[in-house]
Design a protein around this motif. Structure first.
Motif, PDB file in Angstrom:
ATOM      1  N   ARG A 226      36.990  41.530  49.300  1.00 24.94           N
ATOM      2  CA  ARG A 226      36.875  41.330  47.960  1.00 24.94           C
ATOM      3  C   ARG A 226      35.277  41.367  47.461  1.00 24.94           C
ATOM      4  O   ARG A 226      34.782  41.850  46.533  1.00 24.94           O
ATOM      5  N   SER A 227      34.473  40.314  48.288  1.00 21.21           N
ATOM      6  CA  SER A 227      33.333  40.121  48.116  1.00 21.21           C
ATOM      7  C   SER A 227      32.482  41.505  47.896  1.00 21.21           C
ATOM      8  O   SER A 227      31.696  41.610  46.857  1.00 21.21           O
ATOM      9  N   VAL A 228      32.508  42.242  49.032  1.00 19.18           N
ATOM     10  CA  VAL A 228      31.788  43.776  48.793  1.00 19.18           C
ATOM     11  C   VAL A 228      32.317  44.569  47.844  1.00 19.18           C
ATOM     12  O   VAL A 228      31.653  45.198  47.269  1.00 19.18           O
ATOM     13  N   VAL A 229      33.572  44.779  47.550  1.00 18.76           N
ATOM     14  CA  VAL A 229      34.145  45.716  46.586  1.00 18.76           C
ATOM     15  C   VAL A 229      33.950  45.491  45.266  1.00 18.76           C
ATOM     16  O   VAL A 229      33.514  46.166  44.538  1.00 18.76           O
ATOM     17  N   TYR A 230      34.006  43.978  45.023  1.00 17.82           N
ATOM     18  CA  TYR A 230      33.612  43.646  43.627  1.00 17.82           C
ATOM     19  C   TYR A 230      32.154  43.678  43.450  1.00 17.82           C
ATOM     20  O   TYR A 230      31.630  43.993  42.106  1.00 17.82           O
ATOM     21  N   ARG A 231      31.345  43.493  44.519  1.00 14.29           N
ATOM     22  CA  ARG A 231      29.917  43.701  44.318  1.00 14.29           C
ATOM     23  C   ARG A 231      29.266  45.160  43.887  1.00 14.29           C
ATOM     24  O   ARG A 231      28.511  45.391  43.223  1.00 14.29           O
ATOM     25  N   ARG A 232      30.252  45.991  44.835  1.00 14.53           N
ATOM     26  CA  ARG A 232      29.565  47.289  45.002  1.00 14.53           C
ATOM     27  C   ARG A 232      30.062  48.346  44.018  1.00 14.53           C
ATOM     28  O   ARG A 232      29.949  49.811  44.125  1.00 14.53           O
ATOM     29  N   SER A 233      31.233  47.941  43.214  1.00  6.58           N
ATOM     30  CA  SER A 233      31.901  48.811  42.193  1.00  6.58           C
ATOM     31  C   SER A 233      31.577  48.448  40.756  1.00  6.58           C
ATOM     32  O   SER A 233      31.435  47.189  40.377  1.00  6.58           O
ATOM     33  N   PRO A 234      31.661  49.395  39.816  1.00  2.54           N
ATOM     34  CA  PRO A 234      31.431  49.031  38.223  1.00  2.54           C
ATOM     35  C   PRO A 234      32.655  48.394  37.832  1.00  2.54           C
ATOM     36  O   PRO A 234      33.876  48.444  38.322  1.00  2.54           O
ATOM     37  N   PRO A 235      32.522  47.536  36.817  1.00  9.29           N
ATOM     38  CA  PRO A 235      33.524  46.952  36.165  1.00  9.29           C
ATOM     39  C   PRO A 235      34.620  47.770  35.714  1.00  9.29           C
ATOM     40  O   PRO A 235      35.693  47.152  35.915  1.00  9.29           O
ATOM     41  N   LEU A 236      34.440  49.039  35.479  1.00  7.99           N
ATOM     42  CA  LEU A 236      35.229  49.906  35.090  1.00  7.99           C
ATOM     43  C   LEU A 236      36.610  50.124  35.993  1.00  7.99           C
ATOM     44  O   LEU A 236      37.895  50.169  35.691  1.00  7.99           O
ATOM     45  N   ALA A 237      36.166  50.048  37.277  1.00  4.09           N
ATOM     46  CA  ALA A 237      37.206  50.229  38.349  1.00  4.09           C
ATOM     47  C   ALA A 237      37.659  48.864  38.894  1.00  4.09           C
ATOM     48  O   ALA A 237      38.922  49.092  39.359  1.00  4.09           O
ATOM     49  N   THR A 238      36.964  47.812  38.639  1.00  5.49           N
ATOM     50  CA  THR A 238      37.384  46.587  39.475  1.00  5.49           C
ATOM     51  C   THR A 238      37.566  45.258  38.424  1.00  5.49           C
ATOM     52  O   THR A 238      37.939  44.363  39.022  1.00  5.49           O
ATOM     53  N   GLY A 239      37.127  45.782  37.295  1.00  7.13           N
ATOM     54  CA  GLY A 239      37.217  44.488  36.406  1.00  7.13           C
ATOM     55  C   GLY A 239      38.578  43.794  36.447  1.00  7.13           C
ATOM     56  O   GLY A 239      38.676  42.533  36.159  1.00  7.13           O
ATOM     57  N   SER A 240      39.776  44.502  36.707  1.00 10.26           N
ATOM     58  CA  SER A 240      41.103  43.945  36.300  1.00 10.26           C
ATOM     59  C   SER A 240      41.810  44.213  37.811  1.00 10.26           C
ATOM     60  O   SER A 240      43.000  44.553  37.745  1.00 10.26           O
ATOM     61  N   LEU A 241      41.000  44.549  38.894  1.00 14.04           N
ATOM     62  CA  LEU A 241      41.662  45.295  40.028  1.00 14.04           C
ATOM     63  C   LEU A 241      42.129  43.995  40.968  1.00 14.04           C
ATOM     64  O   LEU A 241      41.059  43.416  41.628  1.00 14.04           O
ATOM     65  N   PRO A 242      43.338  43.485  41.271  1.00 11.53           N
ATOM     66  CA  PRO A 242      43.485  42.565  42.239  1.00 11.53           C
ATOM     67  C   PRO A 242      43.449  43.043  43.686  1.00 11.53           C
ATOM     68  O   PRO A 242      43.803  44.494  43.730  1.00 11.53           O
ATOM     69  N   ILE A 243      43.087  42.519  44.593  1.00 10.07           N
ATOM     70  CA  ILE A 243      42.972  43.031  46.171  1.00 10.07           C
ATOM     71  C   ILE A 243      43.614  41.769  46.719  1.00 10.07           C
ATOM     72  O   ILE A 243      42.999  40.634  46.918  1.00 10.07           O
ATOM     73  N   VAL A 244      44.941  42.258  47.366  1.00 10.45           N
ATOM     74  CA  VAL A 244      45.760  40.886  47.845  1.00 10.45           C
ATOM     75  C   VAL A 244      46.081  41.455  49.179  1.00 10.45           C
ATOM     76  O   VAL A 244      46.013  42.529  49.569  1.00 10.45           O
ATOM     77  N   LEU A 245      46.699  40.293  49.853  1.00 11.07           N
ATOM     78  CA  LEU A 245      47.250  40.523  51.318  1.00 11.07           C
ATOM     79  C   LEU A 245      48.863  40.947  50.838  1.00 11.07           C
ATOM     80  O   LEU A 245      49.533  40.368  49.867  1.00 11.07           O
TER      81      LEU A 245
END
Length: 269
Positions: A226-245
């Motif tokens: 989560r830390s890497v993906v949210y930091r390295r991606s633009p808000p349009l792609a991850t602003g509302s993206l859940p990453i879950v187990l």
């Protein structure tokens, strides 16, 4: 009858299987072009369907897991082998030759992979593949190195007791708070996350579901991913993206295989 295997593909029930990974994870020698489905069907005397494990687990999530609420999602399968099942527009996406989601052998290094020593050697014969950094065998390899270098007394004690390590040993050390074990698990998760950044920006899924990790390792890997993906991606792609187990865990494959069979039997001709 339906079952999943690392790398196995059955893109069309009317066709023979295009290829299959060796079941022991040591590459494709002896399996490329082998008709796994047809041989099993003849031996068992019933129809057989075969698909990639990540695809089958994605089907399980779509049918009975977190993926039910999403038309577009990625199922990231970690563990012994790494893969990605992609559900796009409500349908499992296999690609033109049923090779979609085969991320295990994406190269993370800069070399040509021809024995140049750029990254760890992978079971496929190349070096620097994602799976060579992040698969279960890679975790065990790095844990043994940490034990031999004296960075983890806990892992060293386990080696002395058992004569070696398993991924379950690494998981237990991680959940027990061993700094070296936690560091190597976080390192593997970062490598996975770098690939996932590209997938998330390219596919724009509604959710990413992660499964296949050894018991206890998932939360540590999830936090780093989560830390890497949210930091390295633009808000349009991850602003509302859940990453879950995965909430199905190991059941995802069983549910997905049942779904694969039922779709074949009851689906449109």
């Amino acid at each position: 009858m339906a079952f999943s295997s690392e790398g196995s593909k059955d893109p069309d029930p009317a066709d023979s299987i295009s290829f299959a990974w060796d079941f022991d994870g040591n590459g494709t020698v002896g399996w490329h072009g082998f008709g796994v489905r047809d041989v099993l069907a003849a031996e068992l005397g019933c129809p057989v369907l075969v698909d990639n494990d990540a695809n089958v687990m994605a089907l399980g999530e779509q049918h009975a897991g977190t993926g039910r609420a999403f038309d577009d999602f990625l199922y990231l399968k970690l563990g012994t082998a790494i893969g990605c099942g992609m559900v796009l527009g409500g349908t499992l996406h296999r690609g033109a030759t049923s090779g979609a989601g085969g991320i295990a052998h994406l190269r993370l290094g800069e070399g040509d992979g021809e024995g140049d020593g750029d990254g760890p050697l992978c079971g496929c014969g190349e070096s620097g593949c994602l799976e060579a950094y992040c698969g279960d065998d890679a975790l065990v390899r790095e844990a043994l190195a940490a034990a031999e270098a004296g960075r983890s007394p806990a892992l060293a004690a386990r080696v002395a007791e058992a004569g070696g390590l398993t991924v379950a040993d690494v998981a237990r050390a991680t959940t027990a708070g061993d700094p070296a074990a936690q560091a190597l698990v976080r390192g593997a998760a970062r490598q996975v996350a770098h690939v996932l950044v590209g997938l998330v920006n390219f596919v724009n899924p509604g959710i990413v579901i992660i499964g296949g990790t050894a018991p206890g390792v998932g939360p540590t890997m999830l936090a780093e991913i989560r830390s890497v993906v949210y930091r390295r991606s633009p808000p349009l792609a991850t602003g509302s993206l859940p990453i879950v187990l995965s909430d199905l865990g190991d059941r995802a494959g069983v549910v997905g295989a049942a779904r694969l069979a039922s779709d074949h039997v009851f689906g449109a001709p």
